[in-house]
Scaffold this active site. Structure first.
Site, PDB file in Angstrom:
ATOM      1  N   ARG A 130      -6.979  12.490  11.097  1.00 46.55           N
ATOM      2  CA  ARG A 130      -8.255  13.083  11.526  1.00 46.55           C
ATOM      3  C   ARG A 130      -9.215  12.032  12.060  1.00 46.55           C
ATOM      4  O   ARG A 130     -10.020  12.290  12.958  1.00 46.55           O
ATOM      5  CB  ARG A 130      -8.932  13.825  10.375  1.00 46.55           C
ATOM      6  CG  ARG A 130      -9.373  12.904   9.247  1.00 46.55           C
ATOM      7  CD  ARG A 130     -10.313  13.542   8.247  1.00 46.55           C
ATOM      8  NE  ARG A 130     -10.692  12.574   7.219  1.00 46.55           N
ATOM      9  CZ  ARG A 130     -11.737  11.744   7.309  1.00 46.55           C
ATOM     10  NH1 ARG A 130     -12.518  11.776   8.372  1.00 46.55           N
ATOM     11  NH2 ARG A 130     -11.997  10.875   6.351  1.00 46.55           N
ATOM     12  N   ASP A 141      -9.491   4.414  12.865  1.00 48.75           N
ATOM     13  CA  ASP A 141     -10.078   3.116  13.196  1.00 48.75           C
ATOM     14  C   ASP A 141      -9.012   2.357  13.982  1.00 48.75           C
ATOM     15  O   ASP A 141      -8.088   1.790  13.408  1.00 48.75           O
ATOM     16  CB  ASP A 141     -10.457   2.401  11.897  1.00 48.75           C
ATOM     17  CG  ASP A 141     -10.934   0.973  12.090  1.00 48.75           C
ATOM     18  OD1 ASP A 141     -10.862   0.459  13.213  1.00 48.75           O
ATOM     19  OD2 ASP A 141     -11.357   0.362  11.089  1.00 48.75           O
ATOM     20  N   GLU A 161       0.834  -1.204   0.000  1.00 49.02           N
ATOM     21  CA  GLU A 161       0.000   0.000   0.000  1.00 49.02           C
ATOM     22  C   GLU A 161       0.869   1.254   0.000  1.00 49.02           C
ATOM     23  O   GLU A 161       0.606   2.210  -0.737  1.00 49.02           O
ATOM     24  CB  GLU A 161      -0.924   0.011   1.210  1.00 49.02           C
ATOM     25  CG  GLU A 161      -1.861   1.224   1.210  1.00 49.02           C
ATOM     26  CD  GLU A 161      -2.533   1.456   2.555  1.00 49.02           C
ATOM     27  OE1 GLU A 161      -3.740   1.745   2.560  1.00 49.02           O
ATOM     28  OE2 GLU A 161      -1.841   1.379   3.595  1.00 49.02           O
ATOM     29  N   CYS A 218      -7.898   9.930   5.718  1.00 45.15           N
ATOM     30  CA  CYS A 218      -7.932   9.810   7.173  1.00 45.15           C
ATOM     31  C   CYS A 218      -6.608  10.294   7.754  1.00 45.15           C
ATOM     32  O   CYS A 218      -6.590  11.050   8.726  1.00 45.15           O
ATOM     33  CB  CYS A 218      -8.197   8.364   7.583  1.00 45.15           C
ATOM     34  SG  CYS A 218      -9.842   7.780   7.168  1.00 45.15           S
ATOM     35  N   TRP A 278      -8.286  -2.002  -0.154  1.00 42.23           N
ATOM     36  CA  TRP A 278      -9.067  -0.878  -0.663  1.00 42.23           C
ATOM     37  C   TRP A 278     -10.246  -1.321  -1.536  1.00 42.23           C
ATOM     38  O   TRP A 278     -10.948  -0.488  -2.103  1.00 42.23           O
ATOM     39  CB  TRP A 278      -8.164   0.063  -1.473  1.00 42.23           C
ATOM     40  CG  TRP A 278      -7.361   1.002  -0.630  1.00 42.23           C
ATOM     41  CD1 TRP A 278      -6.118   0.784  -0.103  1.00 42.23           C
ATOM     42  CD2 TRP A 278      -7.733   2.317  -0.217  1.00 42.23           C
ATOM     43  NE1 TRP A 278      -5.694   1.883   0.606  1.00 42.23           N
ATOM     44  CE2 TRP A 278      -6.663   2.834   0.549  1.00 42.23           C
ATOM     45  CE3 TRP A 278      -8.863   3.108  -0.428  1.00 42.23           C
ATOM     46  CZ2 TRP A 278      -6.698   4.107   1.113  1.00 42.23           C
ATOM     47  CZ3 TRP A 278      -8.887   4.379   0.130  1.00 42.23           C
ATOM     48  CH2 TRP A 278      -7.822   4.868   0.894  1.00 42.23           C
ATOM     49  N   TYR A 332      -4.665   9.500  -1.717  1.00 44.52           N
ATOM     50  CA  TYR A 332      -3.324   9.797  -1.222  1.00 44.52           C
ATOM     51  C   TYR A 332      -2.245   9.943  -2.298  1.00 44.52           C
ATOM     52  O   TYR A 332      -1.529  10.947  -2.339  1.00 44.52           O
ATOM     53  CB  TYR A 332      -2.891   8.706  -0.235  1.00 44.52           C
ATOM     54  CG  TYR A 332      -3.769   8.620   0.974  1.00 44.52           C
ATOM     55  CD1 TYR A 332      -3.616   9.491   2.050  1.00 44.52           C
ATOM     56  CD2 TYR A 332      -4.774   7.654   1.046  1.00 44.52           C
ATOM     57  CE1 TYR A 332      -4.428   9.408   3.166  1.00 44.52           C
ATOM     58  CE2 TYR A 332      -5.597   7.569   2.168  1.00 44.52           C
ATOM     59  CZ  TYR A 332      -5.425   8.446   3.215  1.00 44.52           C
ATOM     60  OH  TYR A 332      -6.239   8.372   4.314  1.00 44.52           O
TER      61      TYR A 332
END
Length: 318
Positions: free
Chosen positions: A220, A223, A62, A200, A84, A148
């Site tokens: 921000r 999980d 990733e 995130c 994803w 991203y």
């Protein structure tokens, strides 16, 4: 400084003891706190959790996907990385092109209904195969928008110019190490509507002192059970790679969280994990023959001494 992964385990305990119960976008429900910081000394070991197995190969592939500036899950699927898939799949089943069974709220329904889960798996397998085999389909439904990789490597300005933030920050670290502007942002307000999932982990900053490179991430939304262990390892690896390119040692990874939450359907998994005794952190070895962060592949990383407790499965909230 707290040793090993204890900072993460302390966060989990703190949420269980102090969190507010809240509704959320996924309709799953969370136990949430606001504002928390963890610190990891990267010289003491690579912060890949040992109280449950975290698949390093998925973390690394990733990160390489981000570094390449890619936003299409085809690269991830080619590397057997499925983390994803749900967000791309959601776009497809919500489109006019989709003619299969009703997939509304597939994330929750697949956990509650075993018959539906079988149908969902079949549709997901069909989706993945089409992304891998059909170029036009992959371009339309495999892409996650300006997530991203796009923001890190190809931020568009109001003059329609492009900024390669990652390349620029590496140059800045090498040429002006004392700068307070070693920053990469993934949060581009103009592009948020086009993203499958707004970032995130929104912004990270580097800091050089005593020949060591440290990184601080502001996240921000966190999980804590599924996402945060990946984020810790991913940015630790990124720090190692950039330190290598810039001729520096590694310092700290500082992880600052906004909304840190445990999903209501992850509570038992968290309790199982907290009952386990942490083990020594592994070490990371990277191929020193590669000079540039942009040249690395999965085969250039070696994890040494990783002997974690078994993995703990949990549903993902989409």
């Amino acid at each position: 400084m707290i040793k090993g992964e204890q900072a993460y385990l302390n966060l989990c305990n703190y949420i269980l003891e102090n969190a507010a119960e809240r509704d959320d976008r996924t309709n799953t429900g969370t136990y949430s706190i606001f504002g928390h910081q963890m610190r990891f000394d990267l010289s003491e070991g690579f912060p890949l959790l040992t109280t449950k197995r975290v698949p390093f190969r998925l973390v690394a592939s990733e990160l390489l996907w981000f570094i390449k500036g890619d936003t299409n899950i085809r690269y991830l699927l080619k590397n057997n990385n499925n983390i994803w898939n749900e967000w791309a799949f959601e776009r497809w089943v919500a489109s006019d092109d989709y003619t299969g069974p009703d997939m509304t709220n597939f994330g929750i329904r697949s956990q509650q209904d075993s018959n539906f889960n079988e149908v969902y798996k079949e549709e997901m397998d069909r989706f993945k195969e089409k992304v891998l085999q059909d170029n036009a389909f992959a371009e339309k439904y495999g892409d996650l928008g300006f997530v991203y990789g796009k923001q890190w490597r190809n931020w568009k300005t109001s003059q329609n110019e492009s900024i390669d933030q990652l390349k620029d920050v590496i140059t800045s670290i090498r040429t002006n190490p004392n700068s307070r502007r070693h920053i990469v942002s993934a949060w581009n307000p103009e592009d948020i509507p086009s993203m499958a999932l707004p970032p995130c982990h929104t912004l990270f900053q580097f800091y050089v002192a005593d020949g060591k490179l440290s990184c601080q991430l502001y996240q921000r939304s966190a999980d804590v059970f599924l996402g945060v262990p990946f984020n810790i390892a991913s940015y630790a690896l990124l720090t190692h790679l950039i330190a290598h390119e810039c001729g520096l040692e590694v310092g700290e990874f500082i992880h600052t969280l906004g909304d840190a939450h445990i999903y209501s359907n992850h509570l038992e998994q968290i309790k199982t994990q907290l009952a386990r005794e942490p083990k020594p952190l592994p070490q990371i070895r990277i191929n020193k023959d590669k000079a540039s962060i942009f040249d690395f592949e999965l085969s250039d990383f070696e994890l040494i001494g990783y002997e974690p407790h078994p993995g703990i499965k949990a549903p993902i909230a989409v």
